[in-house]
Design an enzyme around this catalytic site. Structure first.
Site, mmCIF file in Angstrom:
data_model
loop_
_atom_site.group_PDB
_atom_site.id
_atom_site.type_symbol
_atom_site.label_atom_id
_atom_site.label_comp_id
_atom_site.label_asym_id
_atom_site.label_seq_id
_atom_site.Cartn_x
_atom_site.Cartn_y
_atom_site.Cartn_z
ATOM 1 N N HIS A 224 1.633 35.475 22.999
ATOM 2 C CA HIS A 224 2.601 36.225 22.464
ATOM 3 C C HIS A 224 3.891 36.145 23.545
ATOM 4 C CE1 HIS A 224 4.954 40.137 22.489
ATOM 5 N NE2 HIS A 224 4.722 40.074 21.081
ATOM 6 N N GLU A 258 13.567 37.544 26.462
ATOM 7 C CA GLU A 258 14.363 38.234 25.206
ATOM 8 C C GLU A 258 15.421 39.387 26.014
ATOM 9 O OE1 GLU A 258 13.683 40.348 21.021
ATOM 10 O OE2 GLU A 258 11.877 39.532 22.128
ATOM 11 N N HIS A 292 13.653 33.066 21.391
ATOM 12 C CA HIS A 292 14.757 33.626 22.086
ATOM 13 C C HIS A 292 15.225 32.903 23.400
ATOM 14 C CE1 HIS A 292 13.754 36.743 19.240
ATOM 15 N NE2 HIS A 292 12.696 37.027 19.702
ATOM 16 N N ASP A 343 13.004 36.227 11.940
ATOM 17 C CA ASP A 343 12.266 37.036 12.572
ATOM 18 C C ASP A 343 12.019 38.208 12.363
ATOM 19 O OD1 ASP A 343 11.262 38.379 15.178
ATOM 20 O OD2 ASP A 343 13.055 37.940 16.190
#
Length: 478
Positions: A224, A258, A292, A343
């Site tokens: 993740h 991000e 990102h 996204d």
């Protein structure tokens, strides 16, 4: 959930009698060409792309032809959240306050909800010109965190939705271990996401058994983020992936850099920035996609370019969440591969992503056509061609445009659209990307040579729309 043995859209549709298309005008990887003949085989792979050809017996395209766009980053369930988080919760509203709302919403989702949302979403993608999707799938368990009887229940729902509508799929089961850098405990709201490297790899193996990889589907993995996966967990996942079928070159996607807080937390924990840390932990190469990568320093830009990894840009979501603006000019100048994703799906339109990518640079630098170059002065053409190539690399599938050996994924534009008609090839993509259209300027969409959208319509759209509305009514009940 429909049985996995039932015919999908691809299985139910017969191959076209003529596996060929004559394109009076087509965008190839090296630019626009006239009188292009496309031919593909029974697997949907292009076996001929010839400019300066004659039509012969091939069907003629009703408008200009461009490659289908890969969507390299999707959280399907978040489409149902669009518009639900646009009221200020506090004066310091940010990604982190949005995330709390997303967690609460995710607790309500049942398997049938996810499948209905994904089916409707994937039809929306096809009608917008996306022909492949990378699904970053972290919703694994039942509410409360208990596993389903079949641990792949929700993943198989997504695969079924993709197969039903005819979109190419790269499914990326997500490893989510912790609540923050340094192994911080996860919250109860994250219980549906949590798994170990072994459990995640077992899920991928289950998917390989149930639905083996083929030209339309691929399985990778997605740690993740570095805040949610430990260095040891990341290493176990990557090593385990190499040992699985197709794992040696399977895609690996990760959220990274991000938010400013993510940078600060990472520095406080280990003294390194996220991209710097990742490159020190892993041999990052072209099968990696860094989603990102918004906040990098000069050294990170240079090291990432040398790695060959793809950067996944999601401009509409990044703007919605207040993430910041990447230095896209530096990204392109360094020849770092990149692609686009929708996204959180507040917008499902590749043109919106490309337009906002360029406009963000214009606002920051206070000039126009920032992402053009002397060699490629047409901004839209440069962005579109590069986004297709980078998106294909992130998918790990042969979807890199109209070239021999690639899948026959293409879009036929509406040649009668008032904003496209009579444009020269040099003007066409600029009109497509930088002009807001009344509706979709797309006529037909083909995936693997099969027409899945005809005259702007998908055969399952009405059924999918009804199921989606029923799902939303259920989810929004007080």
């Amino acid at each position: 959930m429909a049985s996995l043995g039932e015919p999908t859209l691809q299985q139910a549709q017969a191959h076209p009698q003529q596996q060929a298309l004559f394109c009076p005008l087509a965008l190839l990887p090296d630019g626009w060409q006239r009188n292009v003949l496309l031919r593909w085989d029974d697997t949907g792979r292009l076996i001929e792309v010839s400019a300066g050809s004659s039509c012969g017996t091939a069907r003629q395209a009703a408008g200009p032809v461009i490659a289908g766009m890969p969507n390299l980053h999707s959280h399907a369930f978040q489409r149902a959240m669009a518009g639900l988080t646009e009221v200020m919760g506090s004066p310091s509203d940010s990604f982190w306050s949005w995330r709390k709302l997303m967690y609460r919403f995710a607790q309500r989702l049942q398997p049938e909800h996810l499948e209905a949302i994904a089916r409707h979403l994937y039809i929306e993608m096809l009608k917008a010109g996306y022909t492949s999707v990378c699904e970053f799938h972290y919703l694994h368990h039942a509410p409360g965190g208990l596993p389903y009887a079949d641990r792949a229940e929700l993943a198989l729902r997504l695969m079924q939705a993709a197969a039903d509508v005819g979109i190419g799929m790269t499914l990326l089961p997500v490893l989510y271990q912790y609540g923050g850098f340094g192994g911080q405990p996860s919250s109860g709201e994250q219980a549906r996401f949590i798994s170990s490297p072994d459990e995640l790899l077992a899920l991928r193996e289950r998917l390989l058994q149930a639905l083996p990889e083929n030209p339309m589907r691929r399985y990778g993995v997605a740690p993740h983020s570095l805040r949610a996966v430990s260095p040891q967990g990341l290493e176990e996942l990557v090593i385990g992936l190499r040992r699985q079928r197709g794992g040696h070159d399977a895609p690996v996607h990760i959220h990274i850099a991000e938010q400013w807080r993510e940078i600060q937390d990472c520095l406080a924990w280990c003294g390194q920035r996220p991209v710097q840390l990742l490159l020190s932990l892993q041999e990052v190469d072209g099968r990696w996609c860094l989603i990102h990568a918004t906040h990098m320093d000069q050294a990170e830009y240079q090291a990432l370019a040398a790695s060959g990894a793809v950067v996944g840009l999601c401009p509409t979501t990044e703007a919605n969440l207040g993430d910041g603006i990447i230095d896209a000019g530096q990204l392109l100048h360094s020849r770092t591969p990149w692609g686009i994703g929708s996204d959180s799906h507040i917008a499902i339109n590749p043109r919106s992503e490309l337009r906002l990518l360029e406009y963000g640079q214009r606002l920051h630098h206070r000039r126009r056509n920032v992402l053009a170059s002397e060699a490629a002065p047409a901004t839209a053409d440069r962005l579109f061609i590069q986004a297709v190539a980078g998106g294909a690399a992130a998918c790990g599938r042969a979807v890199a445009g109209l070239a021999v050996g690639q899948q026959a994924d293409f879009v036929i534009l509406d040649g009668d659209d008032v904003n496209l008609a009579d444009r020269s090839p040099a003007q066409l993509l600029s009109a497509l990307v930088f002009c807001e259209h009344d509706g979709q300027p797309i006529r037909d969409v083909h995936v693997g040579g099969r027409r899945v959208v005809s005259a702007g319509q998908h055969p399952l759209q009405d059924q999918a729309r009804r199921a989606y509305r029923d799902t939303m009514a259920d989810l929004l009940k007080e």
